[in-house]
Design an enzyme around this catalytic site. Structure first.
Site, short mmCIF file in Angstrom:
data_model
loop_
_atom_site.label_atom_id
_atom_site.label_comp_id
_atom_site.label_asym_id
_atom_site.label_seq_id
_atom_site.Cartn_x
_atom_site.Cartn_y
_atom_site.Cartn_z
N GLU A 265 15.47 -74.43 157.97
CA GLU A 265 13.98 -74.81 156.04
C GLU A 265 13.62 -75.38 156.49
O GLU A 265 13.67 -76.23 155.55
CB GLU A 265 16.24 -75.07 155.25
CG GLU A 265 17.25 -74.37 154.94
CD GLU A 265 17.99 -74.54 153.91
OE1 GLU A 265 18.45 -75.58 153.88
OE2 GLU A 265 18.20 -73.69 152.89
N ASP A 338 26.83 -69.97 152.68
CA ASP A 338 25.90 -71.55 151.77
C ASP A 338 27.27 -71.97 150.49
O ASP A 338 26.36 -71.97 149.76
CB ASP A 338 24.38 -71.39 151.60
CG ASP A 338 24.48 -72.83 151.06
OD1 ASP A 338 24.57 -73.61 151.61
OD2 ASP A 338 23.01 -72.48 150.64
N GLU A 366 27.50 -78.56 144.61
CA GLU A 366 26.92 -77.87 144.28
C GLU A 366 26.01 -76.53 143.94
O GLU A 366 25.51 -75.99 142.97
CB GLU A 366 25.92 -77.28 145.73
CG GLU A 366 24.52 -76.78 145.56
CD GLU A 366 23.60 -76.90 147.34
OE1 GLU A 366 24.21 -77.14 148.53
OE2 GLU A 366 22.60 -75.73 147.12
N HIS A 503 26.21 -66.29 146.27
CA HIS A 503 24.75 -66.31 145.59
C HIS A 503 24.00 -65.76 144.62
O HIS A 503 23.08 -65.24 144.72
CB HIS A 503 24.23 -66.19 146.93
CG HIS A 503 23.23 -67.43 146.99
ND1 HIS A 503 22.27 -68.49 146.32
CD2 HIS A 503 22.81 -68.05 148.37
CE1 HIS A 503 21.50 -69.03 146.91
NE2 HIS A 503 22.22 -69.37 147.90
O1 GCW Z 1 23.84 -75.62 150.39
C1 GCW Z 1 21.57 -75.49 150.91
C2 GCW Z 1 21.30 -77.03 149.83
C3 GCW Z 1 19.95 -77.57 150.65
C4 GCW Z 1 20.60 -78.70 151.48
C5 GCW Z 1 21.11 -77.46 152.91
C6 GCW Z 1 20.98 -77.70 153.74
C7 GCW Z 1 20.18 -80.42 152.94
O2 GCW Z 1 20.59 -75.59 149.33
O3 GCW Z 1 19.59 -78.77 149.89
O4 GCW Z 1 20.07 -79.48 152.61
O5 GCW Z 1 21.93 -76.29 152.43
O6 GCW Z 1 22.89 -77.71 154.19
O7 GCW Z 1 20.96 -77.76 154.78
#
Ligand code: GCW
Length: 686
Positions: A265, A338, A366, A503
């Site tokens: 990312e 995720d 989250e 998602h």
């Molecule tokens: O879950 C996602 C999140 C990001 C996060 C990333 C990660 C810290 O939306 O905010 O960044 O994963 O785990 O690196």
């Protein structure tokens, strides 16, 4: 008349319950009788242990308890032998954990037998996604307890008091390490000024057995060191890290090590310099080795290629199995994508046989209603830890593949992304405290049941100081509220993403529904249609051999089982298969009808939670009662929106009616989409 008598009774009872803001967490009990504690030595940690016993003793009045340091080969570093009157351990932290265990048993009414208790993992860590400016990435409980801004580095008494309370809470559930900053790490974290504050934090955490770790930015040598490169094989870069490690250890002699998010990312990493994950991680590991430090290298990687995102971490990391140093641990999120409401386990667990792998769980919600929805995550983690990878035959659960019982590994670890902030109750939602508690308990003992954890937590957190009839408290509070907690994750899966959907959130906030969200110029794997693949022909992501073949990353018999419609668990159906709307489910319903039933069931479950909570009112202080009541109302409304948004959106493709026996949608799709647009204050992220 009857009514008046009831009201008087009710008043008497409720006046007896002092308002509580939740700050005391599960540590509310105080001693009911005196105890004599014998401990031959003094130290900061042992003094805490002695004091805790005196402050919280609920055993026989006047009892003598012996705390004894021993050399016992059967005990791991933090393990202990417990009896009603003696705790033995090899280390001071072992004594401390024994004390908390003894007190917990007294307070929850569990028996104390002679037992030997060792933790499942050596390292039981919280990851704080806290930024130096005080904000918290994906934090929903206020600002950071550690950082208030780069111009605000002086340490106040208030800071220290809070850090000590935090450390105590962690120690009471066995957590023994904290990563103090966000994995999207500011390079400034490693400047001398900021390190001074990290030292101050470490000094407060240490007596509670908590080691300090830092998340580091791979490009630090360039950004704050003024070097031209951060190439891990460059001698100057190595020297920069050697010097930095020396500086850190001079401030924090027991510093735990680094956590690294690299080439993920947008974060820099070794690949920016033509090097590999192994090159990067090993360079840092070598630097930390002389001090006993470790590197936790995250496997959360994916790029905008055509490859199924669920496959990418495995593809990228498997080739390096066996190439990492002994003090490197690969930190892998529970699922391959995720932190979704439900994911199958990441195929990396058990597959990397020559590299230590640690699970990363997300305590902060989250993707699970943040600090508004009541979701007890323990059941989800239990499901994950008990998943059988089959990597070393039947029974190779994720728990056993990561805790050292199957693979020979020097370090075993587990991490949870913290849900803690400056809110008075630490976690935003009173019930979110249960997730912090559950993480610690499972990290300590990965075979614990969620029912046991919920039972403990409720007794510790809500048992009124005032005496109610224990039968009433059990029947009207403990049992139903526990049941609510245990069902809450499945309920959320039902109203958000049943049957393996994942998602399908609205952009950016990851809170409400957004199955429609797909701006033309946006990365496809950051949009819900990429994941649900809904069209006239059906719904779901084909990860079988006919599709992305992600099933092939699992060990047999899972590859066959997951790839086959007859044997794939329905909970993961649309994760692995793309199916027509009229596909025949095990219930005899069509896929479309089944989806409708799940969404509706989720909404009904939350409505039921509201009833349970309202009925429990007289057993809870007014402040916490009404805070939870309000959040449950919001959750109910949100659940309805999830149901309507998803069903009305997918109905455009299924062209089938919502089964007539179910409650009709009450929201219009357009209104929900408009609400989503209004929530998009900032630019979208994944
Ligand atoms: O879950 C996602 C999140 C990001 C996060 C990333 C990660 C810290 O939306 O905010 O960044 O994963 O785990 O690196």
């Amino acid at each position: 008349m009857k009514h008046t008598v009831f009201c008087i009774f009710f008043l008497i009872f409720s006046i007896g319950l002092k308002a509580e803001d939740g700050h005391r967490l599960w540590l509310r009990a105080s001693a009911t009788s005196p105890v004599i504690v014998q401990c031959a030595r003094h130290s900061a940690t042992l003094d805490i242990a002695v004091n805790e016993l005196k402050k919280g003793w609920q055993g026989r009045p006047g009892e003598t308890v012996i705390l004894k340091l021993v050399k016992d080969k059967q005990l791991k570093n933090d393990g202990f032998r417990l009896s009603a009157t003696e705790i033995q351990a090899n280390s001071e932290t072992g004594i401390l954990y024994g004390v908390y265990e003894l007190l917990r048993r007294q307070q929850t009414g569990e028996p104390v037998r002679n037992e030997l208790i060792n933790p499942s993992y050596n390292l039981r860590l919280l990851n704080h996604w806290d930024n130096l400016n005080g904000t918290i990435e994906r934090g929903y409980a206020g600002y950071s307890i550690f950082w208030h801004g780069e111009d605000s580095l002086a340490v106040s008494d208030r800071d220290k008091k809070l850090w000590a309370e935090y450390a105590r809470a962690n120690a009471s559930v066995g957590i023994n390490g904290s990563v103090l900053n966000n994995v999207n790490a500011s390079p400034k974290m490693l400047t001398s000024e900021i390190l001074q504050r990290a030292k101050a934090i470490a000094d407060v955490l240490r007596p509670y057995g908590i080691k300090t770790f830092l998340a580091v930015n791979f490009a630090s040598p360039q950004v704050i060191g003024g070097l031209e490169t951060a190439d891990p094989l460059d001698p100057e870069v190595k020297k920069w890290w050697y010097d930095k490690a020396k500086e850190i250890y001079s401030l924090i002699p027991d510093f735990g090590g680094f956590l690294v998010k690299a080439n993920s990312e947008g974060q820099p990493g070794p690949q920016n310099f033509g090097r590999t994950h192994a090159d990067g991680a090993n360079m840092m590991a070598d630097v930390l080795l002389p001090y006993g430090g470790i590197v936790m290298w995250r496997a959360f990687v994916y790029d905008p290629s055509d490859e199924d995102r669920a496959k990418q971490a495995y593809n990228e990391f498997m080739p390096f199995d066996g190439q990492f140093r002994e003090n490197v641990i690969i930190q892998v999120k529970n699922g391959p994508i995720d932190f979704q409401p439900r994911e199958p386990f990441s195929p990396l667990f058990g597959a990397m046989k020559h590299t230590a792998v640690m699970p990363e769980l997300q305590i902060t919600q989250e993707y699970l209603g943040q600090s508004t929805h009541l979701v007890f995550l323990s059941t989800m983690w239990e499901e994950f830890l008990q998943s059988d990878t089959w990597q070393e035959g039947e029974g190779s659960t994720v728990a056993r593949c990561t805790d050292g019982s199957i693979f020979d590994q020097k370090y075993s670890a587990i991490a949870g992304v913290a849900n803690i902030g400056l809110d008075a109750n630490w976690c935003g939602h009173h019930f979110a405290q249960a997730n912090w508690y559950a993480f610690g308990r499972l990290a300590w003992d990965n075979s614990l049941s969620s029912a046991q954890i919920a039972d403990e937590w409720l007794k510790l957190t809500f048992k009124p100081e005032k005496q109610f009839s224990p039968i009433d408290w059990n029947l009207i509070f403990l049992l139903p509220v526990k049941q609510m907690m245990l069902e809450s994750h499945e309920a959320t899966v039902n109203y958000m993403m049943p049957l393996g959907l994942h998602h399908i959130f609205a952009a950016n906030h990851h809170y409400g529904p957004g199955p429609w969200w797909a701006p033309k110029d946006w990365r496809k794997d950051w949009t819900p249609p990429y994941y649900h693949q809904a069209g006239d022909d059906g719904i779901g992501f084909d990860r079988t051999a006919n599709g992305s073949n992600a099933v092939s990353q699992y060990h047999e018999p899972l590859t066959t089982q997951l790839g086959n419609l007859q044997t794939c668990p329905e909970a993961y159906l649309l994760w692995f298969h793309h199916l027509p709307w009229d596909y025949n489910m095990k219930s005899g319903r069509t896929l479309w009808d089944e989806l409708c039933y799940h969404y509706d069931e989720g909404v009904q479950q939350v409505r039921q939670f509201q009833k349970i909570w309202d009925k429990a009112e007289r057993f809870v202080d007014a402040e916490r009662f009404s805070a939870v009541q309000k959040k449950l109302r919001e959750q109910s409304l949100n659940a309805g929106e999830w149901k309507d948004a998803c069903l009305l959106y997918f109905q455009q493709f299924s062209k089938m009616p919502v089964p007539y026996e179910l409650e009709r949608p009450v929201n219009n799709l357009e209104t929900l989409m408009e609400k989503d647009r209004r929530m998009l204050h900032r630019g979208p992220t994944n």
